[in-house]
Write a protein that holds these residues in place. Structure first.
Motif, PDB file in Angstrom:
ATOM      1  N   LEU A  50       0.367  -1.041   0.207  1.00 45.91           N
ATOM      2  CA  LEU A  50      -0.373  -0.024  -0.392  1.00 45.91           C
ATOM      3  C   LEU A  50       1.138   1.277  -0.306  1.00 45.91           C
ATOM      4  O   LEU A  50       0.841   1.952  -1.098  1.00 45.91           O
ATOM      5  N   ASP A  51       1.702   1.599   1.061  1.00 44.30           N
ATOM      6  CA  ASP A  51       2.425   2.782   0.648  1.00 44.30           C
ATOM      7  C   ASP A  51       3.369   2.568  -0.385  1.00 44.30           C
ATOM      8  O   ASP A  51       4.037   4.049  -0.898  1.00 44.30           O
ATOM      9  N   ASN A  52       4.622   2.110  -0.988  1.00 41.10           N
ATOM     10  CA  ASN A  52       5.399   2.031  -1.682  1.00 41.10           C
ATOM     11  C   ASN A  52       4.517   1.464  -3.367  1.00 41.10           C
ATOM     12  O   ASN A  52       5.400   2.437  -4.033  1.00 41.10           O
ATOM     13  N   SER A  53       3.620   0.495  -3.508  1.00 41.60           N
ATOM     14  CA  SER A  53       3.176   1.130  -5.071  1.00 41.60           C
ATOM     15  C   SER A  53       1.758   1.067  -4.913  1.00 41.60           C
ATOM     16  O   SER A  53       0.432  -0.548  -4.494  1.00 41.60           O
ATOM     17  N   ALA A  60      -1.851  -1.988  -4.877  1.00 45.75           N
ATOM     18  CA  ALA A  60      -3.003  -2.541  -3.717  1.00 45.75           C
ATOM     19  C   ALA A  60      -4.013  -1.563  -4.231  1.00 45.75           C
ATOM     20  O   ALA A  60      -5.183  -2.502  -4.320  1.00 45.75           O
ATOM     21  N   LYS A  61      -4.144  -1.289  -5.547  1.00 45.60           N
ATOM     22  CA  LYS A  61      -5.589  -0.941  -6.292  1.00 45.60           C
ATOM     23  C   LYS A  61      -5.959  -2.044  -6.912  1.00 45.60           C
ATOM     24  O   LYS A  61      -7.106  -1.847  -6.908  1.00 45.60           O
ATOM     25  N   GLU A  62      -5.344  -2.720  -7.694  1.00 46.35           N
ATOM     26  CA  GLU A  62      -5.121  -3.846  -8.657  1.00 46.35           C
ATOM     27  C   GLU A  62      -6.203  -4.965  -7.355  1.00 46.35           C
ATOM     28  O   GLU A  62      -7.112  -5.688  -7.874  1.00 46.35           O
ATOM     29  N   ALA A  63      -4.930  -5.088  -6.280  1.00 50.71           N
ATOM     30  CA  ALA A  63      -5.752  -6.120  -5.337  1.00 50.71           C
ATOM     31  C   ALA A  63      -7.197  -5.675  -4.614  1.00 50.71           C
ATOM     32  O   ALA A  63      -7.408  -6.997  -4.037  1.00 50.71           O
ATOM     33  N   LEU A  64      -7.104  -4.353  -3.920  1.00 52.23           N
ATOM     34  CA  LEU A  64      -8.546  -4.062  -3.911  1.00 52.23           C
ATOM     35  C   LEU A  64      -9.824  -4.860  -4.730  1.00 52.23           C
ATOM     36  O   LEU A  64     -10.694  -4.932  -4.500  1.00 52.23           O
TER      37      LEU A  64
END
Length: 405
Positions: free
Chosen positions: A226-229, A233-237
């Motif tokens: 979440l912090d670095n990429s 994180a958005k794709e994972a959500l």
């Protein structure tokens, strides 16, 4: 005519009343030609025989005992048998066909002695006036022959009655057996449905568990990057949201399906449309030629729907191997429509009926088409099975692609 016969079978007393009237008329015609004493006695006997004939099937023992008493009364009172005496044959049949064992034995015994007693009591050669020389009568052997001949109709009627009783008992046994087999078939169908629903519930449970596992993994990955990429994180959500919706659909389909307590199976993803080529290759290896074709635009399907497609194809090809016969070929076609998915499995073998497939065929009881119907019903689809034009068997399943959000 069929309705009339059915009505008469339900009201046997009506038929017996008609025959009793015929016997009464025969008795009256013969009685009116006798003397006054014989006339009144004959009328009484004729009326009594007709009355017993009316109730003979409702009270067979009474008819057998009453007929016996009536015949003995004729002998004692010296009332010459008339046209109504044919009713005694009916009583012999009635006692053997519908009466108790003692009534059957009674009418047989009376039938055997009816000829000799009648011949002895009403032999005209013994009625010569006193002082007159007795006319030359028939010889002893002739008398025996006539006595046996007179008893033969009673014995034949008794035998006919026994045959009717045996045939009736056999038909009752067949009806009981058919009813028992029908109950057993219904029970087996219910057991098959329950077992198939339990198996479907376990498989759907595995699918939902797999989706939840994917969501957990994606959530852990999203938290890690979440912090670095933020993009990852958005794709994972997004993946979590899609997987969650899919899991929700499977859980809604799971409602209402019974499940057994055996839940100690390994939770693994179940086969789907992508595994169909493997399945078909296995079937080809087993000796059944199968053609496979797809049409429309392939897309990602809910795991439960993919599992339904896989199991339908698997069960259909299994039935082809069981019932198609030597030299049969099969074809599997999957059509991705805009709103539904059509699965078609057909073969050119000798085929089998839907009832045989439900019963499992010659290999013993099985689920057959029951499992297909349950699976298709769980996804609100439709199933069409039946003989294929030109020979063989055809199974067509239409599965809606609408998903709940």
């Amino acid at each position: 005519m069929h309705r009339l016969n059915a009505w008469l079978r339900r009201h046997p007393m009506v038929v017996d009343s008609v025959w009793a009237l015929v016997v009464l008329l025969l008795g009256l015609l013969s009685d009116f030609s006798e003397s006054d004493r014989q006339l009144y006695g004959g009328l009484a006997v004729s009326l009594a025989i007709a009355a017993l004939m009316v109730v003979r099937r409702r009270y067979p023992d009474l008819a057998a005992a009453g007929g016996t008493a009536l015949g003995l009364g004729q002998l004692v009172l010296d009332i010459v048998p008339g046209g109504s005496s044919i009713g005694y044959l009916v009583f012999a049949y009635t006692g053997a066909a519908f009466g108790s064992p003692w009534a059957s034995r009674l009418v047989l015994s009376v039938g055997l002695v009816a000829g000799p007693l009648t011949l002895w009591r009403f032999d005209s050669s013994t009625d010569s006036p006193p002082g007159d020389p007795a006319p030359a009568g028939p010889s002893t052997w002739q008398m025996v022959f006539v006595a046996v001949l007179m008893s033969t109709p009673f014995v034949l009627c008794w035998a006919w009655g026994r045959l009717t009783r045996v045939r009736g008992a056999y038909l009752v046994e067949l009806e009981d057996r058919a009813a028992r087999l029908e109950r057993e078939r219904d029970a087996q169908s219910k057991v098959a449905v329950a077992a198939e629903r339990a198996r479907i519930a376990r498989e759907l449970h595995d699918v939902v568990a797999h989706n939840v596992s994917v969501m957990i993994v994606q959530a852990d990955g999203a938290a890690y990057v979440l912090d670095n990429s933020p993009q990852q994180a958005k794709e994972a959500l997004a993946t979590i949201a899609g997987t969650g919706r899919q899991a929700l659909v499977e859980m809604r389909r799971l409602l209402g399906v019974l499940r057994t307590s055996e839940t100690a199976e390994e939770y693994v993803p179940q086969p789907g449309v992508e595994e169909l080529p493997e399945l078909l290759e296995q079937v080809r290896t087993a000796g059944l030629p199968v053609d496979f074709a797809t049409s429309g635009e392939p897309r990602e399907l809910p795991r439960g729907l993919e599992l339904t497609v896989y199991r339908i194809v698997q069960e259909a090809l299994t039935n082809v191997r069981k019932h198609g016969g030597p030299g049969a070929r099969a074809r599997v076609a999957v059509d991705f429509g805009d709103r539904d998915l059509e699965v078609l499995i057909e073969d050119d073998g000798r085929g089998s009926t839907a009832e045989q497939l439900d019963a499992g065929g010659a290999d013993g009881p099985g689920h057959g088409l029951i499992g297909m119907r349950e699976r298709v019903g769980m996804v609100s689809g439709s199933l069409d099975v039946g003989p294929r034009p030109g020979g063989g068997f055809r199974i067509r399943a239409v599965l809606p692609l609408k998903t709940a959000s």
